[in-house]
Design a protein around this motif. Structure first.
Motif, PDB file in Angstrom:
ATOM      1  N   ASN A   1     -33.601 -10.896 -28.064  1.00 52.63           N
ATOM      2  CA  ASN A   1     -32.915 -11.996 -27.418  1.00 52.63           C
ATOM      3  C   ASN A   1     -31.890 -12.637 -28.350  1.00 52.63           C
ATOM      4  O   ASN A   1     -30.848 -13.102 -27.920  1.00 52.63           O
ATOM      5  CB  ASN A   1     -33.918 -13.039 -26.921  1.00 52.63           C
ATOM      6  N   GLY A   2     -32.147 -12.639 -29.639  1.00 47.69           N
ATOM      7  CA  GLY A   2     -31.220 -13.217 -30.602  1.00 47.69           C
ATOM      8  C   GLY A   2     -29.910 -12.448 -30.681  1.00 47.69           C
ATOM      9  O   GLY A   2     -28.897 -12.978 -31.097  1.00 47.69           O
ATOM     10  N   PHE A   3     -29.926 -11.170 -30.267  1.00 43.53           N
ATOM     11  CA  PHE A   3     -28.719 -10.358 -30.330  1.00 43.53           C
ATOM     12  C   PHE A   3     -27.980 -10.296 -29.004  1.00 43.53           C
ATOM     13  O   PHE A   3     -26.882  -9.784 -28.944  1.00 43.53           O
ATOM     14  CB  PHE A   3     -29.055  -8.943 -30.795  1.00 43.53           C
ATOM     15  N   SER A   4     -28.577 -10.788 -27.947  1.00 48.07           N
ATOM     16  CA  SER A   4     -27.918 -10.718 -26.649  1.00 48.07           C
ATOM     17  C   SER A   4     -26.924 -11.866 -26.503  1.00 48.07           C
ATOM     18  O   SER A   4     -27.041 -12.888 -27.154  1.00 48.07           O
ATOM     19  CB  SER A   4     -28.947 -10.767 -25.527  1.00 48.07           C
ATOM     20  N   GLN A   5     -25.941 -11.639 -25.657  1.00 52.98           N
ATOM     21  CA  GLN A   5     -24.948 -12.671 -25.425  1.00 52.98           C
ATOM     22  C   GLN A   5     -25.362 -13.505 -24.223  1.00 52.98           C
ATOM     23  O   GLN A   5     -25.910 -12.998 -23.253  1.00 52.98           O
ATOM     24  CB  GLN A   5     -23.581 -12.043 -25.160  1.00 52.98           C
ATOM     25  N   SER A   6     -25.049 -14.789 -24.288  1.00 53.09           N
ATOM     26  CA  SER A   6     -25.342 -15.664 -23.166  1.00 53.09           C
ATOM     27  C   SER A   6     -24.355 -15.384 -22.033  1.00 53.09           C
ATOM     28  O   SER A   6     -23.318 -14.743 -22.229  1.00 53.09           O
ATOM     29  CB  SER A   6     -25.226 -17.124 -23.599  1.00 53.09           C
ATOM     30  N   LYS A   7     -24.683 -15.881 -20.871  1.00 53.70           N
ATOM     31  CA  LYS A   7     -23.791 -15.737 -19.710  1.00 53.70           C
ATOM     32  C   LYS A   7     -22.430 -16.348 -20.025  1.00 53.70           C
ATOM     33  O   LYS A   7     -21.397 -15.750 -19.730  1.00 53.70           O
ATOM     34  CB  LYS A   7     -24.426 -16.416 -18.487  1.00 53.70           C
TER      35      LYS A   7
ATOM     36  N   GLU B   1     -21.019 -16.734 -22.977  1.00 59.83           N
ATOM     37  CA  GLU B   1     -20.301 -15.889 -23.950  1.00 59.83           C
ATOM     38  C   GLU B   1     -19.681 -14.680 -23.259  1.00 59.83           C
ATOM     39  O   GLU B   1     -18.540 -14.307 -23.549  1.00 59.83           O
ATOM     40  CB  GLU B   1     -21.245 -15.440 -25.063  1.00 59.83           C
ATOM     41  N   LEU B   2     -20.415 -14.086 -22.330  1.00 64.75           N
ATOM     42  CA  LEU B   2     -19.881 -12.950 -21.585  1.00 64.75           C
ATOM     43  C   LEU B   2     -18.693 -13.359 -20.718  1.00 64.75           C
ATOM     44  O   LEU B   2     -17.705 -12.617 -20.609  1.00 64.75           O
ATOM     45  CB  LEU B   2     -20.975 -12.307 -20.737  1.00 64.75           C
ATOM     46  N   GLU B   3     -18.761 -14.541 -20.115  1.00 66.42           N
ATOM     47  CA  GLU B   3     -17.653 -15.033 -19.294  1.00 66.42           C
ATOM     48  C   GLU B   3     -16.419 -15.327 -20.149  1.00 66.42           C
ATOM     49  O   GLU B   3     -15.293 -15.033 -19.743  1.00 66.42           O
ATOM     50  CB  GLU B   3     -18.078 -16.286 -18.530  1.00 66.42           C
ATOM     51  N   VAL B   4     -16.613 -15.889 -21.334  1.00 73.19           N
ATOM     52  CA  VAL B   4     -15.500 -16.149 -22.250  1.00 73.19           C
ATOM     53  C   VAL B   4     -14.845 -14.826 -22.647  1.00 73.19           C
ATOM     54  O   VAL B   4     -13.617 -14.682 -22.613  1.00 73.19           O
ATOM     55  CB  VAL B   4     -15.981 -16.928 -23.500  1.00 73.19           C
ATOM     56  N   LYS B   5     -15.672 -13.848 -23.004  1.00 79.56           N
ATOM     57  CA  LYS B   5     -15.146 -12.530 -23.385  1.00 79.56           C
ATOM     58  C   LYS B   5     -14.356 -11.925 -22.233  1.00 79.56           C
ATOM     59  O   LYS B   5     -13.267 -11.377 -22.435  1.00 79.56           O
ATOM     60  CB  LYS B   5     -16.296 -11.608 -23.799  1.00 79.56           C
ATOM     61  N   GLN B   6     -14.883 -12.019 -21.022  1.00 80.53           N
ATOM     62  CA  GLN B   6     -14.190 -11.452 -19.862  1.00 80.53           C
ATOM     63  C   GLN B   6     -12.862 -12.167 -19.610  1.00 80.53           C
ATOM     64  O   GLN B   6     -11.877 -11.531 -19.228  1.00 80.53           O
ATOM     65  CB  GLN B   6     -15.076 -11.503 -18.612  1.00 80.53           C
ATOM     66  N   THR B   7     -12.821 -13.475 -19.816  1.00 81.37           N
ATOM     67  CA  THR B   7     -11.570 -14.219 -19.655  1.00 81.37           C
ATOM     68  C   THR B   7     -10.514 -13.681 -20.612  1.00 81.37           C
ATOM     69  O   THR B   7      -9.359 -13.451 -20.230  1.00 81.37           O
ATOM     70  CB  THR B   7     -11.805 -15.728 -19.912  1.00 81.37           C
TER      71      THR B   7
ATOM     72  N   GLU C   1       0.273  -2.311 -27.455  1.00 85.00           N
ATOM     73  CA  GLU C   1      -1.155  -2.546 -27.245  1.00 85.00           C
ATOM     74  C   GLU C   1      -1.698  -3.398 -28.379  1.00 85.00           C
ATOM     75  O   GLU C   1      -1.491  -3.096 -29.550  1.00 85.00           O
ATOM     76  CB  GLU C   1      -1.934  -1.233 -27.192  1.00 85.00           C
ATOM     77  N   GLU C   2      -2.378  -4.443 -27.999  1.00 82.64           N
ATOM     78  CA  GLU C   2      -3.122  -5.243 -28.961  1.00 82.64           C
ATOM     79  C   GLU C   2      -4.575  -4.812 -28.845  1.00 82.64           C
ATOM     80  O   GLU C   2      -5.227  -5.083 -27.841  1.00 82.64           O
ATOM     81  CB  GLU C   2      -2.964  -6.738 -28.688  1.00 82.64           C
ATOM     82  N   LYS C   3      -5.052  -4.096 -29.865  1.00 80.30           N
ATOM     83  CA  LYS C   3      -6.428  -3.591 -29.872  1.00 80.30           C
ATOM     84  C   LYS C   3      -7.339  -4.649 -30.483  1.00 80.30           C
ATOM     85  O   LYS C   3      -7.231  -4.953 -31.671  1.00 80.30           O
ATOM     86  CB  LYS C   3      -6.528  -2.309 -30.697  1.00 80.30           C
ATOM     87  N   LEU C   4      -8.219  -5.211 -29.665  1.00 77.91           N
ATOM     88  CA  LEU C   4      -9.186  -6.178 -30.167  1.00 77.91           C
ATOM     89  C   LEU C   4     -10.314  -5.421 -30.861  1.00 77.91           C
ATOM     90  O   LEU C   4     -10.879  -4.489 -30.300  1.00 77.91           O
ATOM     91  CB  LEU C   4      -9.726  -7.037 -29.031  1.00 77.91           C
ATOM     92  N   LEU C   5     -10.613  -5.829 -32.084  1.00 78.16           N
ATOM     93  CA  LEU C   5     -11.579  -5.102 -32.900  1.00 78.16           C
ATOM     94  C   LEU C   5     -12.980  -5.704 -32.860  1.00 78.16           C
ATOM     95  O   LEU C   5     -13.909  -5.130 -33.417  1.00 78.16           O
ATOM     96  CB  LEU C   5     -11.082  -5.039 -34.347  1.00 78.16           C
ATOM     97  N   GLY C   6     -13.127  -6.850 -32.218  1.00 74.24           N
ATOM     98  CA  GLY C   6     -14.431  -7.480 -32.131  1.00 74.24           C
ATOM     99  C   GLY C   6     -14.310  -8.883 -31.565  1.00 74.24           C
ATOM    100  O   GLY C   6     -13.204  -9.397 -31.371  1.00 74.24           O
ATOM    101  N   PHE C   7     -15.459  -9.469 -31.285  1.00 74.69           N
ATOM    102  CA  PHE C   7     -15.526 -10.819 -30.737  1.00 74.69           C
ATOM    103  C   PHE C   7     -16.602 -11.608 -31.466  1.00 74.69           C
ATOM    104  O   PHE C   7     -17.717 -11.122 -31.619  1.00 74.69           O
ATOM    105  CB  PHE C   7     -15.917 -10.784 -29.251  1.00 74.69           C
ATOM    106  N   ASN C   8     -16.252 -12.804 -31.900  1.00 73.24           N
ATOM    107  CA  ASN C   8     -17.229 -13.760 -32.399  1.00 73.24           C
ATOM    108  C   ASN C   8     -17.052 -14.997 -31.534  1.00 73.24           C
ATOM    109  O   ASN C   8     -16.049 -15.709 -31.661  1.00 73.24           O
ATOM    110  CB  ASN C   8     -16.985 -14.073 -33.876  1.00 73.24           C
ATOM    111  N   ILE C   9     -17.988 -15.212 -30.617  1.00 75.21           N
ATOM    112  CA  ILE C   9     -17.850 -16.274 -29.614  1.00 75.21           C
ATOM    113  C   ILE C   9     -18.904 -17.332 -29.844  1.00 75.21           C
ATOM    114  O   ILE C   9     -20.083 -17.022 -30.037  1.00 75.21           O
ATOM    115  CB  ILE C   9     -17.972 -15.691 -28.188  1.00 75.21           C
TER     116      ILE C   9
END
Length: 154
Positions: free
Chosen positions: A15-21, A23-29, A90-98
């Motif tokens: 659970n500590g490694f999963s993203q919250s709803k 965080e997933l919505e922010v990433k999708q935005t 193309e802007e390649k995103l290399l990761g997300f820290n949300i």
């Protein structure tokens, strides 16, 4: 230790490694914003930004010193829609820290920028988002741009 305790510890660890709803919505935005960006579609970008969005970039001035430049959102849209269709970028995103705190979120996204299949520059995007009536909107975006210290993933 008995099996039940091990399973409980394992599940809490996962659970500590999963993203919250949120965080997933922010990433999708952010991904939807970039989808419109790559398609050069201003109408696809607009739903993901606040009406008062602020866009800035950190680069070097003529003397080689770091400086901040503010770009009007309208000018940003004109700049990407005016790129000829035969030129690809193309802007390649290399990761997300949300990080999310209630209606506010921050996303840190390292990136590489490619133009016509050639590496141009790298940097980091820093997004500030606000949850407006259940929908995340970008209210502030600042990025860095550099050619030195980039590890390209071509």
């Amino acid at each position: 230790m008995n099996k039940t305790i091990i399973i409980v510890i394992f599940l809490f660890g996962l659970n500590g490694f999963s993203q919250s709803k949120s965080e997933l919505e922010v990433k999708q935005t952010i991904l939807s914003f970039f989808d419109g960006f790559h398609k050069q579609d201003s109408l696809a970008i607009k739903p993901h930004v606040s009406e008062s969005v602020i866009l800035q970039t950190i680069g070097n001035n003529a003397e080689g010193m770091p400086s901040v430049k503010t770009v009007g959102f309208g000018n940003f849209l004109k700049s990407i829609t005016s790129i000829p269709k035969n030129q690809k970028f193309e802007e390649k995103l290399l990761g997300f820290n949300i990080q999310v705190d209630g209606p506010m979120a921050h996303a840190w996204t390292p990136y590489e920028f490619w133009f016509d299949g050639k590496f141009s520059h790298c940097g980091v995007n820093s997004f500030q988002l606000f949850n407006e009536n259940g929908k995340w909107k970008i209210v502030y975006l600042i990025d860095t741009r550099r050619k030195i210290g980039c590890e390209t993933n071509d």
